[in-house]
Design an enzyme around this catalytic site. Structure first.
Site, PDB file in Angstrom:
ATOM      1  N   CYS A  43      23.914  85.454  15.404  1.00  0.00           N
ATOM      2  CA  CYS A  43      23.273  84.802  16.542  1.00  0.00           C
ATOM      3  C   CYS A  43      24.336  84.201  17.457  1.00  0.00           C
ATOM      4  O   CYS A  43      25.415  83.812  17.018  1.00  0.00           O
ATOM      5  CB  CYS A  43      22.329  83.706  16.057  1.00  0.00           C
ATOM      6  SG  CYS A  43      21.383  82.930  17.400  1.00  0.00           S
ATOM      7  N   ASP A  45      24.203  81.418  18.730  1.00  0.00           N
ATOM      8  CA  ASP A  45      24.207  79.968  18.517  1.00  0.00           C
ATOM      9  C   ASP A  45      25.622  79.449  18.256  1.00  0.00           C
ATOM     10  O   ASP A  45      26.335  79.967  17.389  1.00  0.00           O
ATOM     11  CB  ASP A  45      23.291  79.639  17.324  1.00  0.00           C
ATOM     12  CG  ASP A  45      22.986  78.154  17.223  1.00  0.00           C
ATOM     13  OD1 ASP A  45      23.927  77.353  17.099  1.00  0.00           O
ATOM     14  OD2 ASP A  45      21.792  77.792  17.254  1.00  0.00           O
ATOM     15  N   ARG A  47      26.678  77.036  16.743  1.00  0.00           N
ATOM     16  CA  ARG A  47      26.923  76.409  15.440  1.00  0.00           C
ATOM     17  C   ARG A  47      27.133  77.414  14.320  1.00  0.00           C
ATOM     18  O   ARG A  47      27.273  77.041  13.156  1.00  0.00           O
ATOM     19  CB  ARG A  47      25.742  75.489  15.092  1.00  0.00           C
ATOM     20  CG  ARG A  47      25.554  74.362  16.100  1.00  0.00           C
ATOM     21  CD  ARG A  47      24.186  73.729  15.968  1.00  0.00           C
ATOM     22  NE  ARG A  47      23.107  74.676  16.292  1.00  0.00           N
ATOM     23  CZ  ARG A  47      21.814  74.387  16.234  1.00  0.00           C
ATOM     24  NH1 ARG A  47      21.438  73.182  15.861  1.00  0.00           N
ATOM     25  NH2 ARG A  47      20.904  75.288  16.555  1.00  0.00           N
ATOM     26  N   HIS A  99      20.139  82.524  10.946  1.00  0.00           N
ATOM     27  CA  HIS A  99      20.315  81.134  10.517  1.00  0.00           C
ATOM     28  C   HIS A  99      19.020  80.359  10.665  1.00  0.00           C
ATOM     29  O   HIS A  99      18.233  80.597  11.579  1.00  0.00           O
ATOM     30  CB  HIS A  99      21.433  80.465  11.331  1.00  0.00           C
ATOM     31  CG  HIS A  99      21.124  80.284  12.787  1.00  0.00           C
ATOM     32  ND1 HIS A  99      20.742  79.078  13.319  1.00  0.00           N
ATOM     33  CD2 HIS A  99      21.097  81.164  13.823  1.00  0.00           C
ATOM     34  CE1 HIS A  99      20.524  79.222  14.614  1.00  0.00           C
ATOM     35  NE2 HIS A  99      20.724  80.476  14.956  1.00  0.00           N
ATOM     36  N   CYS A 102      16.913  78.635  14.057  1.00  0.00           N
ATOM     37  CA  CYS A 102      17.290  79.505  15.181  1.00  0.00           C
ATOM     38  C   CYS A 102      16.319  79.320  16.364  1.00  0.00           C
ATOM     39  O   CYS A 102      15.098  79.502  16.217  1.00  0.00           O
ATOM     40  CB  CYS A 102      17.276  80.964  14.723  1.00  0.00           C
ATOM     41  SG  CYS A 102      17.808  82.119  16.009  1.00  0.00           S
TER      42      CYS A 102
HETATM   43 CO    CO Z   1      19.930  81.481  16.587  1.00  0.00          CO
END
Ligand code: CO
Length: 212
Positions: A43, A45, A47, A99, A102
């Protein structure tokens, strides 16, 4: 310039210095070629940084990231990365890492229109529709969210297995295993979802490709 922007330029200088202190030939050697054993599909993302999570060094992971780690078989970006990784770099593993928490998955469970991203989120909604009887039966919303994250990763692993690129590699006897993981934002640990394929025999009949 913002402090953050200045900081990342300084960080880069410091990083180069550290690498060269450790090994004066570091960048010279790294620039020669790459033979990463792994393609990571994760992803976007911020993090969930691929290399850090698995302690991989530069040169060890070929990376593709998009919102909700999707394997959309008409996505030329994903297909190009996959083709290059499998057929040129000859990676041994392709890993889809989703994750918990998400935002893309969360958006797909809801009805809000966010903008052009709605069209990307639709691919995730299609996964929900495939599993709606099971997912709708989970009363607790967090539990449903977590299960949807896991189911989506599994479906993306199946979608990888369905690609002509992966099936062609298996057909020619290339060593290639595909995997699905979920990363826990709260714990830092990944969970292997146990969808590890190295042949197309587990695919639903219509998806199995013959190459003769
Ligand atoms: Co995500």
């Amino acid at each position: 310039m913002s402090d953050f922007y200045k900081k990342i330029l300084d960080n880069n200088k410091k990083w180069v210095e550290d690498q060269l202190n450790n090994d004066p030939e570091y960048f010279k050697d790294l620039a020669k070629s790459q033979t990463p054993p792994l393609l990571w599909i994760g992803c976007s993302d911020s993090r969930v940084p691929a290399n850090e999570i698995i302690g991989a060094k530069p040169g060890e992971v070929f990376v593709h990231r998009n919102i909700a780690n999707m394997v959309v078989h008409s996505d030329m970006n994903m297909l190009s990365v996959l083709d290059y990784a499998v057929n040129v770099l000859k990676v041994k593993h392709v890993l889809v890492c989703g994750h918990y928490g998400c935002g893309g998955i969360k958006a797909a469970m809801g009805n809000a229109s966010i903008g052009i991203i709605d069209n990307w989120i639709r691919h995730i909604k299609d996964v929900y529709r495939l599993h709606h009887l099971y997912l709708d039966s989970i009363v607790d919303e967090t539990e449903r969210f977590n299960k949807f994250v896991e189911i989506n990763v599994k479906e993306q692993v199946y979608d990888l297995a369905k690609t002509s690129i992966v099936q062609s590699a298996w057909r020619s006897g290339q060593e290639l295993t595909i995997h699905g993981w979920v990363y826990g934002l709260n714990s830092g640990f990944v969970t292997d979802l146990g969808v590890n394929f190295s042949s197309n025999k587990d695919l639903t009949g219509v998806y199995q490709l013959n190459f003769e």
